[in-house]
Motif scaffolding. Structure first.
Motif, PDB file in Angstrom:
ATOM      1  N   GLY A  74       0.895  -1.199   0.166  1.00 15.42           N
ATOM      2  CA  GLY A  74       0.069  -0.020  -0.160  1.00 15.42           C
ATOM      3  C   GLY A  74       0.757   1.285   0.122  1.00 15.42           C
ATOM      4  N   VAL A  76       2.272   4.384   1.841  1.00 14.03           N
ATOM      5  CA  VAL A  76       2.725   4.747   3.047  1.00 14.03           C
ATOM      6  C   VAL A  76       2.985   6.173   3.408  1.00 14.03           C
ATOM      7  CG1 VAL A  76       3.849   2.482   3.849  1.00 14.03           C
ATOM      8  CG2 VAL A  76       5.322   4.272   2.626  1.00 14.03           C
ATOM      9  N   GLN A 118      -7.864  -6.649   0.892  1.00 13.16           N
ATOM     10  CA  GLN A 118      -7.891  -6.307   2.000  1.00 13.16           C
ATOM     11  C   GLN A 118      -6.880  -7.207   3.032  1.00 13.16           C
ATOM     12  OE1 GLN A 118     -11.412  -6.417   4.306  1.00 13.16           O
ATOM     13  NE2 GLN A 118     -11.020  -4.805   5.637  1.00 13.16           N
ATOM     14  N   ASP A 121      -3.440  -5.342   2.376  1.00 18.79           N
ATOM     15  CA  ASP A 121      -3.566  -4.105   2.481  1.00 18.79           C
ATOM     16  C   ASP A 121      -2.624  -3.592   3.719  1.00 18.79           C
ATOM     17  OD1 ASP A 121      -4.174  -1.307   3.087  1.00 18.79           O
ATOM     18  OD2 ASP A 121      -5.622  -1.565   1.591  1.00 18.79           O
ATOM     19  N   LEU A 122      -1.602  -2.684   3.556  1.00 17.19           N
ATOM     20  CA  LEU A 122      -0.812  -2.161   4.453  1.00 17.19           C
ATOM     21  C   LEU A 122      -1.612  -1.790   5.752  1.00 17.19           C
ATOM     22  CD1 LEU A 122       2.280  -1.205   5.023  1.00 17.19           C
ATOM     23  CD2 LEU A 122       1.720   0.816   4.015  1.00 17.19           C
ATOM     24  N   VAL A 123      -2.614  -1.163   5.538  1.00 18.18           N
ATOM     25  CA  VAL A 123      -3.321  -0.672   6.773  1.00 18.18           C
ATOM     26  C   VAL A 123      -3.801  -1.415   7.753  1.00 18.18           C
ATOM     27  CG1 VAL A 123      -4.106   1.633   5.555  1.00 18.18           C
ATOM     28  CG2 VAL A 123      -5.518  -0.390   5.772  1.00 18.18           C
ATOM     29  N   ARG A 124      -3.895  -2.946   7.227  1.00 15.55           N
ATOM     30  CA  ARG A 124      -4.366  -3.877   8.440  1.00 15.55           C
ATOM     31  C   ARG A 124      -3.339  -4.104   9.643  1.00 15.55           C
ATOM     32  NH1 ARG A 124      -1.494  -6.778   5.176  1.00 15.55           N
ATOM     33  NH2 ARG A 124      -0.379  -8.761   6.233  1.00 15.55           N
ATOM     34  N   LYS A 126       0.059  -2.305  11.530  1.00 12.23           N
ATOM     35  CA  LYS A 126       0.771  -1.121  11.903  1.00 12.23           C
ATOM     36  C   LYS A 126       2.343  -1.219  11.434  1.00 12.23           C
ATOM     37  CE  LYS A 126      -2.254   1.839  13.964  1.00 12.23           C
ATOM     38  NZ  LYS A 126      -2.557   3.131  13.579  1.00 12.23           N
TER      39      LYS A 126
END
Length: 136
Positions: A74, A76, A118, A121-124, A126
């Motif tokens: 994703g 950053v 999902q 996905d990077l946001v899942r 930290k």
């Protein structure tokens, strides 16, 4: 793979969980020919003289993996995209993750359904952490 000393064949084989120590270990190096004999007996027989004469050299590094062992893909920051934390699955995931980023950047149809997208996905997550150690 070409190296200054000539052509080389590189492989990763040991895999220690939660170990970021990148120094080669004698016990890992000694376990590799045995593992090779179990998995690929013909290759092991071909390489046995090289293990026996000491010409097979040890190397090691850290395989970066996320805590759930899925890639982190994703944006950053503004225009900075990553595809990382693939652990030992880089050959499997790299092309797909690259296609995912390219589709997002160019507004093209995405190569993954939403549920699978999902999952990477990077946001899942930290933070990725160096969860695996590899070496020969």
């Amino acid at each position: 793979m070409p190296l200054p000393e000539g052509r080389a064949w590189l492989t990763g084989s040991t895999y220690g969980r939660a170990d970021a120590d990148a120094r080669p270990r004698i016990e890992d190096h000694a376990a590799n020919p045995e593992r090779l004999r179990e998995l690929l007996p013909q290759a092991a027989a071909s390489l046995a003289p090289h293990f026996d004469d000491g010409s097979v050299r040890a190397w090691s590094g850290v395989r970066w993996a996320s805590s759930d062992r899925r890639p982190l893909v994703g944006e950053v920051g503004d225009g900075l995209w990553v595809s990382t934390a693939m652990g030992s699955r880089g050959l499997t995931f790299a092309a797909l993750c690259g296609e995912w980023i390219a589709a997002r950047l160019h507004g093209e149809p995405r190569p993954l359904e939403a549920r699978l997208a999902q999952a990477i996905d990077l946001v899942r997550s930290k933070a990725a952490h160096p969860a695996k150690r590899t070496g020969l």
